[in-house]
Design a protein around this motif. Structure first.
Motif, PDB file in Angstrom:
ATOM      1  N   MET A 252      -5.894  27.311 -11.384  1.00  0.00           N
ATOM      2  CA  MET A 252      -4.451  27.040 -11.330  1.00  0.00           C
ATOM      3  C   MET A 252      -4.527  26.253  -9.513  1.00  0.00           C
ATOM      4  O   MET A 252      -3.995  25.156  -9.125  1.00  0.00           O
ATOM      5  N   ARG A 253      -4.710  27.011  -9.001  1.00  0.00           N
ATOM      6  CA  ARG A 253      -4.356  26.919  -7.498  1.00  0.00           C
ATOM      7  C   ARG A 253      -5.694  26.436  -6.731  1.00  0.00           C
ATOM      8  O   ARG A 253      -5.101  25.617  -6.181  1.00  0.00           O
ATOM      9  N   TYR A 254      -6.632  26.620  -7.328  1.00  0.00           N
ATOM     10  CA  TYR A 254      -7.561  25.541  -7.147  1.00  0.00           C
ATOM     11  C   TYR A 254      -7.372  23.481  -7.256  1.00  0.00           C
ATOM     12  O   TYR A 254      -7.134  22.713  -6.761  1.00  0.00           O
ATOM     13  N   ALA A 255      -7.101  23.277  -8.545  1.00  0.00           N
ATOM     14  CA  ALA A 255      -6.752  21.940  -8.720  1.00  0.00           C
ATOM     15  C   ALA A 255      -5.416  21.595  -8.080  1.00  0.00           C
ATOM     16  O   ALA A 255      -5.061  20.672  -7.748  1.00  0.00           O
ATOM     17  N   LYS A 256      -4.752  22.355  -7.497  1.00  0.00           N
ATOM     18  CA  LYS A 256      -3.091  21.819  -7.505  1.00  0.00           C
ATOM     19  C   LYS A 256      -3.577  21.626  -5.500  1.00  0.00           C
ATOM     20  O   LYS A 256      -3.456  20.161  -4.983  1.00  0.00           O
ATOM     21  N   GLU A 257      -4.107  22.316  -5.221  1.00  0.00           N
ATOM     22  CA  GLU A 257      -4.562  22.412  -3.785  1.00  0.00           C
ATOM     23  C   GLU A 257      -5.079  21.034  -3.449  1.00  0.00           C
ATOM     24  O   GLU A 257      -6.113  21.334  -1.361  1.00  0.00           O
ATOM     25  N   SER A 258      -7.023  20.990  -4.102  1.00  0.00           N
ATOM     26  CA  SER A 258      -7.769  20.465  -3.721  1.00  0.00           C
ATOM     27  C   SER A 258      -7.941  18.821  -3.843  1.00  0.00           C
ATOM     28  O   SER A 258      -7.055  18.368  -4.036  1.00  0.00           O
ATOM     29  N   PRO A 259      -8.406  18.106  -2.376  1.00  0.00           N
ATOM     30  CA  PRO A 259      -8.391  16.949  -2.556  1.00  0.00           C
ATOM     31  C   PRO A 259      -8.610  16.035  -3.795  1.00  0.00           C
ATOM     32  O   PRO A 259      -8.486  15.299  -4.038  1.00  0.00           O
ATOM     33  N   ALA A 260      -9.492  16.693  -4.278  1.00  0.00           N
ATOM     34  CA  ALA A 260     -10.003  15.598  -5.692  1.00  0.00           C
ATOM     35  C   ALA A 260      -8.413  15.541  -6.517  1.00  0.00           C
ATOM     36  O   ALA A 260      -7.800  16.425  -7.065  1.00  0.00           O
ATOM     37  N   GLN A 261      -9.146  14.485  -7.391  1.00  0.00           N
ATOM     38  CA  GLN A 261      -8.194  14.371  -8.359  1.00  0.00           C
ATOM     39  C   GLN A 261      -9.206  14.539 -10.425  1.00  0.00           C
ATOM     40  O   GLN A 261      -7.705  14.263 -10.877  1.00  0.00           O
ATOM     41  N   GLU A 262      -9.457  14.779 -10.561  1.00  0.00           N
ATOM     42  CA  GLU A 262      -9.857  14.835 -11.524  1.00  0.00           C
ATOM     43  C   GLU A 262     -10.734  16.087 -11.999  1.00  0.00           C
ATOM     44  O   GLU A 262     -11.482  16.500 -11.261  1.00  0.00           O
ATOM     45  N   PHE A 263     -10.305  16.871 -13.035  1.00  0.00           N
ATOM     46  CA  PHE A 263     -11.397  17.940 -13.784  1.00  0.00           C
ATOM     47  C   PHE A 263     -11.293  18.566 -14.451  1.00  0.00           C
ATOM     48  O   PHE A 263     -10.396  17.441 -15.575  1.00  0.00           O
ATOM     49  N   LEU A 264     -12.565  18.627 -15.287  1.00  0.00           N
ATOM     50  CA  LEU A 264     -12.773  19.319 -16.600  1.00  0.00           C
ATOM     51  C   LEU A 264     -12.773  20.577 -16.178  1.00  0.00           C
ATOM     52  O   LEU A 264     -13.323  21.060 -15.837  1.00  0.00           O
ATOM     53  N   ILE A 265     -11.413  21.297 -17.153  1.00  0.00           N
ATOM     54  CA  ILE A 265     -11.162  22.644 -17.055  1.00  0.00           C
ATOM     55  C   ILE A 265     -12.132  23.478 -18.182  1.00  0.00           C
ATOM     56  O   ILE A 265     -11.630  23.531 -19.766  1.00  0.00           O
ATOM     57  N   VAL A 266     -12.549  23.801 -17.581  1.00  0.00           N
ATOM     58  CA  VAL A 266     -13.824  24.987 -19.032  1.00  0.00           C
ATOM     59  C   VAL A 266     -13.219  26.842 -18.937  1.00  0.00           C
ATOM     60  O   VAL A 266     -13.684  27.638 -18.181  1.00  0.00           O
ATOM     61  N   THR A 267     -12.329  26.480 -19.979  1.00  0.00           N
ATOM     62  CA  THR A 267     -11.809  27.552 -20.121  1.00  0.00           C
ATOM     63  C   THR A 267     -11.134  27.766 -21.388  1.00  0.00           C
ATOM     64  O   THR A 267     -11.343  26.129 -22.073  1.00  0.00           O
ATOM     65  N   GLU A 268      -9.748  28.137 -21.791  1.00  0.00           N
ATOM     66  CA  GLU A 268      -9.320  27.978 -23.407  1.00  0.00           C
ATOM     67  C   GLU A 268      -8.193  27.206 -22.881  1.00  0.00           C
ATOM     68  O   GLU A 268      -7.900  27.110 -21.750  1.00  0.00           O
ATOM     69  N   CYS A 269      -7.858  25.939 -23.879  1.00  0.00           N
ATOM     70  CA  CYS A 269      -7.039  25.347 -23.754  1.00  0.00           C
ATOM     71  C   CYS A 269      -5.858  24.835 -22.863  1.00  0.00           C
ATOM     72  O   CYS A 269      -5.421  24.357 -22.714  1.00  0.00           O
ATOM     73  N   GLY A 270      -5.622  26.303 -23.324  1.00  0.00           N
ATOM     74  CA  GLY A 270      -3.795  26.391 -23.033  1.00  0.00           C
ATOM     75  C   GLY A 270      -4.111  26.463 -20.866  1.00  0.00           C
ATOM     76  O   GLY A 270      -2.644  25.435 -20.756  1.00  0.00           O
ATOM     77  N   LEU A 271      -4.712  26.292 -20.955  1.00  0.00           N
ATOM     78  CA  LEU A 271      -4.918  26.449 -19.507  1.00  0.00           C
ATOM     79  C   LEU A 271      -4.767  24.930 -18.851  1.00  0.00           C
ATOM     80  O   LEU A 271      -4.181  24.745 -17.901  1.00  0.00           O
ATOM     81  N   SER A 272      -5.420  24.373 -19.669  1.00  0.00           N
ATOM     82  CA  SER A 272      -5.500  22.822 -19.141  1.00  0.00           C
ATOM     83  C   SER A 272      -3.815  21.979 -19.781  1.00  0.00           C
ATOM     84  O   SER A 272      -3.314  20.885 -18.972  1.00  0.00           O
ATOM     85  N   ASP A 273      -3.587  22.677 -20.967  1.00  0.00           N
ATOM     86  CA  ASP A 273      -2.100  22.224 -20.553  1.00  0.00           C
ATOM     87  C   ASP A 273      -1.261  22.594 -19.808  1.00  0.00           C
ATOM     88  O   ASP A 273      -0.045  22.094 -19.598  1.00  0.00           O
ATOM     89  N   ARG A 274      -0.953  23.810 -19.520  1.00  0.00           N
ATOM     90  CA  ARG A 274      -0.394  23.955 -18.370  1.00  0.00           C
ATOM     91  C   ARG A 274      -0.454  22.968 -17.213  1.00  0.00           C
ATOM     92  O   ARG A 274       0.212  23.046 -16.652  1.00  0.00           O
ATOM     93  N   LEU A 275      -1.605  22.684 -16.553  1.00  0.00           N
ATOM     94  CA  LEU A 275      -2.314  21.584 -15.691  1.00  0.00           C
ATOM     95  C   LEU A 275      -1.470  20.448 -15.941  1.00  0.00           C
ATOM     96  O   LEU A 275      -0.998  19.986 -15.610  1.00  0.00           O
ATOM     97  N   LEU A 276      -1.968  20.046 -17.217  1.00  0.00           N
ATOM     98  CA  LEU A 276      -0.870  18.868 -17.406  1.00  0.00           C
ATOM     99  C   LEU A 276       0.161  18.491 -17.553  1.00  0.00           C
ATOM    100  O   LEU A 276       0.419  17.288 -16.865  1.00  0.00           O
ATOM    101  N   LEU A 277       1.185  19.850 -17.442  1.00  0.00           N
ATOM    102  CA  LEU A 277       2.149  19.551 -17.215  1.00  0.00           C
ATOM    103  C   LEU A 277       3.303  19.827 -15.775  1.00  0.00           C
ATOM    104  O   LEU A 277       3.650  19.161 -15.776  1.00  0.00           O
ATOM    105  N   GLU A 278       2.305  20.488 -15.267  1.00  0.00           N
ATOM    106  CA  GLU A 278       2.789  21.212 -13.747  1.00  0.00           C
ATOM    107  C   GLU A 278       1.880  20.309 -12.777  1.00  0.00           C
ATOM    108  O   GLU A 278       2.607  20.489 -11.675  1.00  0.00           O
ATOM    109  N   VAL A 279       1.106  19.858 -12.810  1.00  0.00           N
ATOM    110  CA  VAL A 279       0.270  18.248 -12.030  1.00  0.00           C
ATOM    111  C   VAL A 279      -0.094  17.196 -12.248  1.00  0.00           C
ATOM    112  O   VAL A 279      -1.482  16.701 -13.011  1.00  0.00           O
ATOM    113  N   PRO A 280       1.003  16.191 -13.053  1.00  0.00           N
ATOM    114  CA  PRO A 280       0.703  15.100 -13.732  1.00  0.00           C
ATOM    115  C   PRO A 280       0.256  14.493 -12.826  1.00  0.00           C
ATOM    116  O   PRO A 280       0.509  12.798 -13.531  1.00  0.00           O
TER     117      PRO A 280
END
Ligand code: 13P
Ligand code: SF4
Length: 335
Positions: A252-280
């Motif tokens: 979560m922290r890495y995706a929020k702080e990184s200058p990159a714009q696109e990520f593949l989240i390789v873990t259980e799907c709930g985390l990707s859902d959290r990111l989709l909601l929190e970092v639109p």
């Protein structure tokens, strides 16, 4: 930062929020959820209860959570609770951990089917036998158990760790030989980062173990710009393809702080859902693996749990004290 959880959402607001994820969130379903959320919040006040939720929980559960985090953050949060009751939205070993550090508070797990393939792969008796056998060859051997274990396995270990601090804990021990249980993938990853000798167990997370290098390579071929974030419970050949190997909250922290714009989240799907909601403003691709154990926890299950004070976690005091020692040592080594 966007405020996405909590507050009193109308059914329409809840629908606008959740339907960003998938079409299963209909307006009708959100009308029911909004009623349950209101009722849960009232009961939390009446019972002086808090809700702790793991990052893999359903997004509607986050609406009633007082704290959301990874296993390490949840263990730390559980230690700070002053309410009379904790409703744990996660899996059994996590609720047990909350009970270990809160012997005088009531800890509830809304569904007892919320287990974990890792914690089921080892028993305290089998660990005691293996430890005794290995200590004949390696007298300095210490046992590090992943937090995804039952309290009696923690009590049988020298120290506990989570995905966020496994390497730090191993490095901090004054032994060359470490028996690391029960996750063979995490053990292999730690071995790749340390000069110590790691002996492992035959256990894995059925969710992460299903992910193959082909999944990752097919995304990388089509989207070479994506940053690939991998959980250390994944197989070695998947970890080798990662841009970063991280716990769920570190992702979560890495995706929020990184200058990159696109990520593949390789873990259980709930985390990707959290990111989709929190970092639109950024793009997230999912590895699409669900943990059936985590998803046993539902909003109506939380409501029933609070209504009927079920299902209460209890532990024999000697086991609790042993597990607490192991957890406290982890918190001290990774402070
Ligand atoms: P984290 O501690 O990284 O949240 O992992 C817990 C877990 O169960 C992963 O499968
Ligand atoms: Fe256990 Fe894997 Fe589910 Fe985490 S994702 S709770 S390790 S089965």
């Amino acid at each position: 930062m966007h405020t996405v959880y909590g507050g009193e959402k109308t059914p329409q607001e809840l629908y606008d929020h959740l339907s960003k994820l998938d079409s299963d969130y209909t307006l009708e379903a959100c009308e029911t959820y909004a009623d349950w959320i209101r009722e849960i919040k009232t009961l939390k006040q009446e019972r002086n209860a808090v809700v702790l939720a793991h990052n893999y929980q359903r997004p509607e559960i986050f609406e009633v959570a007082d704290f959301i985090g990874d296993s390490l953050e949840l263990a730390r949060a559980a230690k700070k609770v002053s309410a009379d009751m904790i409703v744990f939205c996660g899996v059994h070993f996590m609720a047990e951990t909350a009970k270990v550090v809160n012997p005088e508070r009531t800890v509830l797990l809304p569904d007892l089917r919320a287990g974990c393939s890792l914690s089921e792969s080892i028993t305290a008796e089998a660990l005691a036998d293996r430890k005794a056998e290995l200590r004949k060859a390696y007298p300095d051997l210490q046992v590090v158990c992943y937090v995804n274990t039952t309290a009696d396995v923690k009590a049988e270990s020298d120290v506990c760790c989570t995905s966020a601090n496994a390497l730090q804990v191993v490095e901090a021990l004054d032994s060359q030989h470490i028996l690391f249980v029960p996750d063979e993938n995490l053990a292999r990853y730690v071995q790749s980062q340390t000069a110590k000798t790691i002996l492992s167990w035959e256990g894995n997370c059925y969710v992460h173990h299903q992910i193959t290098p082909e999944h990752i390579l097919s995304v990388r071929r089509n989207l070479p710009q994506v940053k690939i974030l991998v959980h250390p419970e994944c197989r070695e050949d998947v970890i080798q393809l990662a841009d970063a190997v991280l716990s769920t909250s570190a992702m979560m922290r890495y995706a929020k702080e990184s200058p990159a714009q696109e990520f593949l989240i390789v873990t259980e799907c709930g985390l990707s859902d959290r990111l989709l909601l929190e970092v639109p403003e950024k793009k997230f691709y999912k590895s699409c693996k669900l943990c059936a154990f985590m998803k046993m926890i539902t909003l109506d299950g939380v409501l029933e749990s609070l209504r009927h004070r079920r299902y209460e976690i209890s532990l024999p005091e000697d086991v609790r004290v042993g597990a607490e020692r192991s957890l406290e040592r982890m918190l001290q080594l990774s402070a």
